[in-house]
Scaffold this motif. Structure first.
Motif, PDB file in Angstrom:
ATOM      1  N   ILE A   1       0.730  -1.096  -0.075  1.00  0.00           N
ATOM      2  CA  ILE A   1       0.124   0.050  -0.414  1.00  0.00           C
ATOM      3  C   ILE A   1       0.858   1.083  -0.063  1.00  0.00           C
ATOM      4  O   ILE A   1       0.451   2.277  -0.209  1.00  0.00           O
ATOM      5  CB  ILE A   1      -0.624  -0.112   0.932  1.00  0.00           C
ATOM      6  N   GLY A   2       1.828   1.375   0.437  1.00  0.00           N
ATOM      7  CA  GLY A   2       3.097   1.770   1.065  1.00  0.00           C
ATOM      8  C   GLY A   2       2.332   3.234   1.595  1.00  0.00           C
ATOM      9  O   GLY A   2       3.325   4.663   2.052  1.00  0.00           O
ATOM     10  N   ASP A   3       1.621   3.262   2.673  1.00  0.00           N
ATOM     11  CA  ASP A   3       1.677   4.320   3.627  1.00  0.00           C
ATOM     12  C   ASP A   3       2.365   3.872   4.902  1.00  0.00           C
ATOM     13  O   ASP A   3       2.779   2.725   5.714  1.00  0.00           O
ATOM     14  CB  ASP A   3      -0.215   3.789   4.087  1.00  0.00           C
TER      15      ASP A   3
ATOM     16  N   SER B   1      14.588  -6.277   7.361  1.00  0.00           N
ATOM     17  CA  SER B   1      16.010  -6.529   6.534  1.00  0.00           C
ATOM     18  C   SER B   1      15.376  -7.254   5.535  1.00  0.00           C
ATOM     19  O   SER B   1      16.199  -6.490   4.069  1.00  0.00           O
ATOM     20  CB  SER B   1      17.329  -7.097   7.190  1.00  0.00           C
ATOM     21  N   ALA B   2      14.829  -7.768   4.667  1.00  0.00           N
ATOM     22  CA  ALA B   2      14.088  -8.359   3.547  1.00  0.00           C
ATOM     23  C   ALA B   2      12.630  -7.508   3.383  1.00  0.00           C
ATOM     24  O   ALA B   2      12.920  -7.587   2.095  1.00  0.00           O
ATOM     25  CB  ALA B   2      13.456  -9.732   3.837  1.00  0.00           C
ATOM     26  N   ARG B   3      12.855  -6.218   3.695  1.00  0.00           N
ATOM     27  CA  ARG B   3      11.899  -5.324   3.727  1.00  0.00           C
ATOM     28  C   ARG B   3      12.302  -4.257   3.493  1.00  0.00           C
ATOM     29  O   ARG B   3      11.772  -3.349   4.658  1.00  0.00           O
ATOM     30  CB  ARG B   3      10.660  -5.696   3.900  1.00  0.00           C
ATOM     31  N   PRO B   4      13.317  -3.633   2.056  1.00  0.00           N
ATOM     32  CA  PRO B   4      13.635  -1.733   2.464  1.00  0.00           C
ATOM     33  C   PRO B   4      13.227  -0.546   2.889  1.00  0.00           C
ATOM     34  O   PRO B   4      13.116  -0.129   3.152  1.00  0.00           O
ATOM     35  CB  PRO B   4      14.569  -2.035   1.575  1.00  0.00           C
ATOM     36  N   THR B   5      11.627  -0.736   2.102  1.00  0.00           N
ATOM     37  CA  THR B   5      10.488   0.720   3.075  1.00  0.00           C
ATOM     38  C   THR B   5      10.348   0.604   3.094  1.00  0.00           C
ATOM     39  O   THR B   5      10.473   1.731   4.641  1.00  0.00           O
ATOM     40  CB  THR B   5       9.881  -0.111   1.839  1.00  0.00           C
TER      41      THR B   5
ATOM     42  N   ARG C   1      12.737   1.634   6.086  1.00  0.00           N
ATOM     43  CA  ARG C   1      13.030   2.856   5.651  1.00  0.00           C
ATOM     44  C   ARG C   1      12.241   3.789   6.649  1.00  0.00           C
ATOM     45  O   ARG C   1      12.571   4.624   7.689  1.00  0.00           O
ATOM     46  CB  ARG C   1      13.803   3.273   4.642  1.00  0.00           C
ATOM     47  N   HIS C   2      11.225   3.310   6.843  1.00  0.00           N
ATOM     48  CA  HIS C   2      10.364   3.923   7.436  1.00  0.00           C
ATOM     49  C   HIS C   2      10.114   3.702   9.239  1.00  0.00           C
ATOM     50  O   HIS C   2      10.000   4.812   9.659  1.00  0.00           O
ATOM     51  CB  HIS C   2       8.458   3.481   6.977  1.00  0.00           C
ATOM     52  N   TYR C   3      10.975   2.521   9.587  1.00  0.00           N
ATOM     53  CA  TYR C   3      10.909   2.453  10.926  1.00  0.00           C
ATOM     54  C   TYR C   3      12.158   3.096  11.308  1.00  0.00           C
ATOM     55  O   TYR C   3      12.411   4.047  12.067  1.00  0.00           O
ATOM     56  CB  TYR C   3      11.237   0.918  10.905  1.00  0.00           C
ATOM     57  N   VAL C   4      13.006   2.977  10.799  1.00  0.00           N
ATOM     58  CA  VAL C   4      14.401   3.962  11.028  1.00  0.00           C
ATOM     59  C   VAL C   4      13.834   5.393  11.568  1.00  0.00           C
ATOM     60  O   VAL C   4      14.642   5.982  12.078  1.00  0.00           O
ATOM     61  CB  VAL C   4      15.276   3.648   9.516  1.00  0.00           C
ATOM     62  N   SER C   5      13.365   5.843  10.612  1.00  0.00           N
ATOM     63  CA  SER C   5      13.276   7.446  10.351  1.00  0.00           C
ATOM     64  C   SER C   5      11.899   7.932  11.280  1.00  0.00           C
ATOM     65  O   SER C   5      12.270   9.160  11.883  1.00  0.00           O
ATOM     66  CB  SER C   5      12.006   7.966   9.045  1.00  0.00           C
TER      67      SER C   5
END
Length: 418
Positions: free
Chosen positions: A129-131, A156-160, A163-167
């Motif tokens: 979904i990308g939300d 680690s297998a899901r970069p998107t 990235r959201h979690y790191v942010s």
């Protein structure tokens, strides 16, 4: 269809519902029936006033039992009876409904998804979904209900999602969780840089405390094998800068950048020689400020202070033949534009414009910044009489430049080409 039927369909207040939406409960069906009865009672009340007779009202539950209502609802949905219907606890349909509610901001319970398969499908669906909010909600749910190492493997297998979690962790200031995550994923240098940034932002005016934390960080993380040399250099230089600020003991320089401190030294300690703590050259050498950066700060500081003689002495040099040349790491056109913007004298701007070697470029720059003396002199050297006549017509009559242009046109030694 007669007029009465048409009027009914145009005026009815009973709200229709779609079975394509989430399944309605028996209580919701009863509520719809009660609203319909209430609407009917209002209409009947009006009839009572006119006819004098009241119609008895019966609740929907007295006409149809809840069990029958459930069967009606089930028949309308097209699904099998409960005894034949498979459980949907971990089904794809349940995951899609949960994601739909998350995206729409509706209340839902993620804890109905107990299996690893269902939780993984939730994460993959949120990523598809990308939300961002949906992704973070699912990741936080996984952190609560799964082994942390397993969650990190999923991320680690899901970069998107990662990235959201790191942010999210960075924005929330959860530096410990962020460091653990990146370290477990084998990204220790990145974790160290996040710690460095966090300490710098959060320390405030406590220079001693920040120095202590950064020195520990440097020895424990940035001096280890495999660390990026450039990153270690950044931390080392910043520690030196904090030590310089501590020795300078100037309150106004607290939490200031290197360039701001250099500006202060240029304005208040310009005459101090290299080696002294407040000398601009000392700070420049210690922090490895580039010549371009140094020249730009010096130009702006002294131009704003109207120290035009210092500006000229810094950026012009005498060559072996005694001729004045420009010595600057800043492009000459940028120096001229900045001097003009800061209100430099025409004489100083003309000095720099005259150092442009290309004649056409010099004429263009002089015309743009209205350095009339240079324009007149350049047109005379080109023997362009018509160009000088046209330029003179644009000048203010009886002005110094106008008179200079007239006198130049009358010079008998110039052999005009037109």
């Amino acid at each position: 269809m007669d007029a009465d039927d048409s009027e009914y369909w145009n005026t009815t207040q009973v709200k229709a519902f779609s079975f394509d939406d989430d399944i309605l409960t028996t209580q919701e069906i009863l509520a719809i029936g009660q609203r319909a009865n209430l609407s009917s009672s209002q209409s009947d009340s009006e009839g009572f006033l006119s006819s004098g007779a009241a119609k008895p009202l019966l609740p929907l539950s007295s006409l149809v039992s809840p069990k029958v209502l459930d069967l009606i609802l089930l028949a309308q949905s097209g699904k099998d009876p409960p005894s034949k219907q498979p459980k949907l606890a971990d089904s794809e349909e349940t995951v899609s409904i949960t994601l739909k509610r998350l995206v729409l901001g509706r209340p839902c319970s993620l804890h109905t998804h107990r299996s690893l398969k269902s939780k993984t499908e939730l994460l993959d669906g949120a990523v598809a979904i990308g939300d961002g909010n949906c992704i973070i909600s699912v990741v936080l749910f996984l952190i609560q209900t799964l082994n942390k190492k397993l969650v990190y493997e999923l991320l680690s297998a899901r970069p998107t999602a990662l990235r959201h979690y790191v942010s999210f962790l960075q924005s929330e200031g959860k530096i410990t969780e962020l460091t653990d995550l990146l370290t477990m994923l084998g990204r220790s240098p990145e974790a160290a840089m996040y710690q460095y940034q966090h300490h710098v932002r959060a320390q405030g005016n406590n220079v001693d405390g920040l120095l202590r934390k950064l020195n520990n960080l440097l020895s424990n993380h940035f001096n280890q094998p495999g660390i990026d040399v450039n990153q270690a250099k950044i931390v080392t230089n910043y520690i030196k800068f904090l030590e310089w600020q501590k020795c300078a003991a100037v309150t106004a320089l607290s939490n200031k950048s290197v360039m701001e401190c250099l500006s202060h030294c240029c304005a208040h300690h310009w005459t101090e020689t290299a080696g002294k703590i407040m000398s601009p050259l000392t700070l420049s050498q210690q922090q490895q400020i580039t010549p371009l950066q140094y020249d730009w700060v010096v130009l702006n500081v002294h131009a704003k202070l109207k120290n035009w003689e210092i500006v000229e002495s810094i950026f012009t040099r005498k060559d072996w033949f005694g001729r004045s040349t420009v010595s600057s790491h800043i492009p000459l056109t940028m120096v001229i534009a900045r001097l003009h913007e800061l209100g430099s004298s025409r004489r100083l701007i003309a000095t720099f414009v005259n150092k442009i070697s290309n004649t056409d470029e010099k004429l263009q720059i002089a015309t743009h910044f209205k350095v009339h003396s240079v324009v007149i002199e350049t047109l005379a050297k080109q023997k362009d009489r018509q160009g000088l006549v046209n330029y003179k017509m644009a000048l203010n009559p009886q002005s110094e430049e106008y008179i200079l242009a007239e006198n130049t046109l009358r010079t008998p030694s110039i052999k005009w080409k037109n």
